[in-house]
Write a protein that holds these residues in place. Structure first.
Motif, PDB file in Angstrom:
ATOM      1  N   GLU A 138       6.666   8.017  -2.800  1.00  0.00           N
ATOM      2  CA  GLU A 138       5.778   7.258  -2.119  1.00  0.00           C
ATOM      3  C   GLU A 138       6.392   6.155  -1.080  1.00  0.00           C
ATOM      4  OE1 GLU A 138       2.187   7.272  -5.209  1.00  0.00           O
ATOM      5  OE2 GLU A 138       3.866   5.911  -5.678  1.00  0.00           O
ATOM      6  N   ARG A 174       0.504  14.468   1.765  1.00  0.00           N
ATOM      7  CA  ARG A 174      -0.643  15.224   1.497  1.00  0.00           C
ATOM      8  C   ARG A 174      -0.089  16.416   0.723  1.00  0.00           C
ATOM      9  NH1 ARG A 174      -1.852  13.748   6.798  1.00  0.00           N
ATOM     10  NH2 ARG A 174      -1.321  15.730   7.582  1.00  0.00           N
ATOM     11  N   SER A 179       7.229   8.519  -7.669  1.00  0.00           N
ATOM     12  CA  SER A 179       5.667   8.396  -7.960  1.00  0.00           C
ATOM     13  C   SER A 179       5.737   8.296  -9.346  1.00  0.00           C
ATOM     14  CB  SER A 179       4.822   9.271  -7.256  1.00  0.00           C
ATOM     15  OG  SER A 179       5.313  10.637  -7.739  1.00  0.00           O
ATOM     16  N   ALA A 217       5.929   2.442   1.524  1.00  0.00           N
ATOM     17  CA  ALA A 217       5.095   1.459   1.682  1.00  0.00           C
ATOM     18  C   ALA A 217       5.608   0.521   2.769  1.00  0.00           C
ATOM     19  CB  ALA A 217       4.630   0.487   0.637  1.00  0.00           C
ATOM     20  N   VAL A 251       0.846  -1.206  -0.076  1.00  0.00           N
ATOM     21  CA  VAL A 251       0.046   0.022   0.161  1.00  0.00           C
ATOM     22  C   VAL A 251       1.104   1.334   0.071  1.00  0.00           C
ATOM     23  CG1 VAL A 251      -1.855   1.519   1.222  1.00  0.00           C
ATOM     24  CG2 VAL A 251      -1.706  -1.219   1.134  1.00  0.00           C
ATOM     25  N   TRP A 252       0.908   1.743  -1.065  1.00  0.00           N
ATOM     26  CA  TRP A 252       1.903   2.906  -1.288  1.00  0.00           C
ATOM     27  C   TRP A 252       1.136   4.341  -0.973  1.00  0.00           C
ATOM     28  CZ3 TRP A 252       6.922   2.128  -2.319  1.00  0.00           C
ATOM     29  CH2 TRP A 252       7.163   1.005  -2.937  1.00  0.00           C
ATOM     30  N   VAL A 253       1.867   5.070   0.020  1.00  0.00           N
ATOM     31  CA  VAL A 253       1.426   6.411   0.675  1.00  0.00           C
ATOM     32  C   VAL A 253       2.366   7.460   0.180  1.00  0.00           C
ATOM     33  CG1 VAL A 253       0.925   7.240   2.709  1.00  0.00           C
ATOM     34  CG2 VAL A 253       0.607   4.898   2.418  1.00  0.00           C
ATOM     35  N   LYS A 254       1.655   8.660  -0.254  1.00  0.00           N
ATOM     36  CA  LYS A 254       2.545   9.847  -0.595  1.00  0.00           C
ATOM     37  C   LYS A 254       2.136  11.038   0.599  1.00  0.00           C
ATOM     38  CE  LYS A 254       0.391  10.101  -4.716  1.00  0.00           C
ATOM     39  NZ  LYS A 254       0.435  10.432  -6.247  1.00  0.00           N
TER      40      LYS A 254
END
Length: 77
Positions: free
Chosen positions: A31, A21, A45, A33, A16-19
Motif C-alpha cells: 500500500e 485494484r 498490507s 500513501a 490515506v493508504w491505497v492498494k
C-alpha cells in the motif's frame, strides 16, 4: 513533517493508504500513501502497523517506470 525509512506506520497520522485494484483477496500486497512533503510511504498490507519505506517522488517515478518496463518481472517467476 519529515519521515525516515522504517517509520512505524502508526506515526504517519492522517495517511490515506491505497492498494492496487489487482491486489488479491488475501491481502498480500503493498500500500502507498502520499505524505505532506511530497514523498510517498509504502508498507506491507499484511503488517499495517509495521515499518514503512519512504521514497521521494523521483524515486517512485523511477520504480514505476521500471515496473512498466518489465524490469522486475523475473521477481515473480
Amino acid at each position: 513533517m519529515k519521515f525516515e525509512n522504517g517509520v512505524a506506520t502508526t506515526a504517519i497520522l492522517g495517511a490515506v493508504w491505497v492498494k492496487a485494484r489487482s491486489s488479491n483477496k488475501d491481502g498480500n500486497c503493498v500500500e502507498v500513501a502520499a505524505l505532506e512533503g511530497g514523498e510517498v510511504a509504502m508498507r506491507n498490507s499484511r503488517f499495517p502497523g509495521g515499518p514503512a519505506l519512504v521514497f521521494t517522488q523521483g524515486e517512485m517515478a523511477a520504480f514505476i517506470n521500471g515496473v512498466k518496463g518489465a524490469e522486475f518481472d523475473h521477481m515473480t517467476a
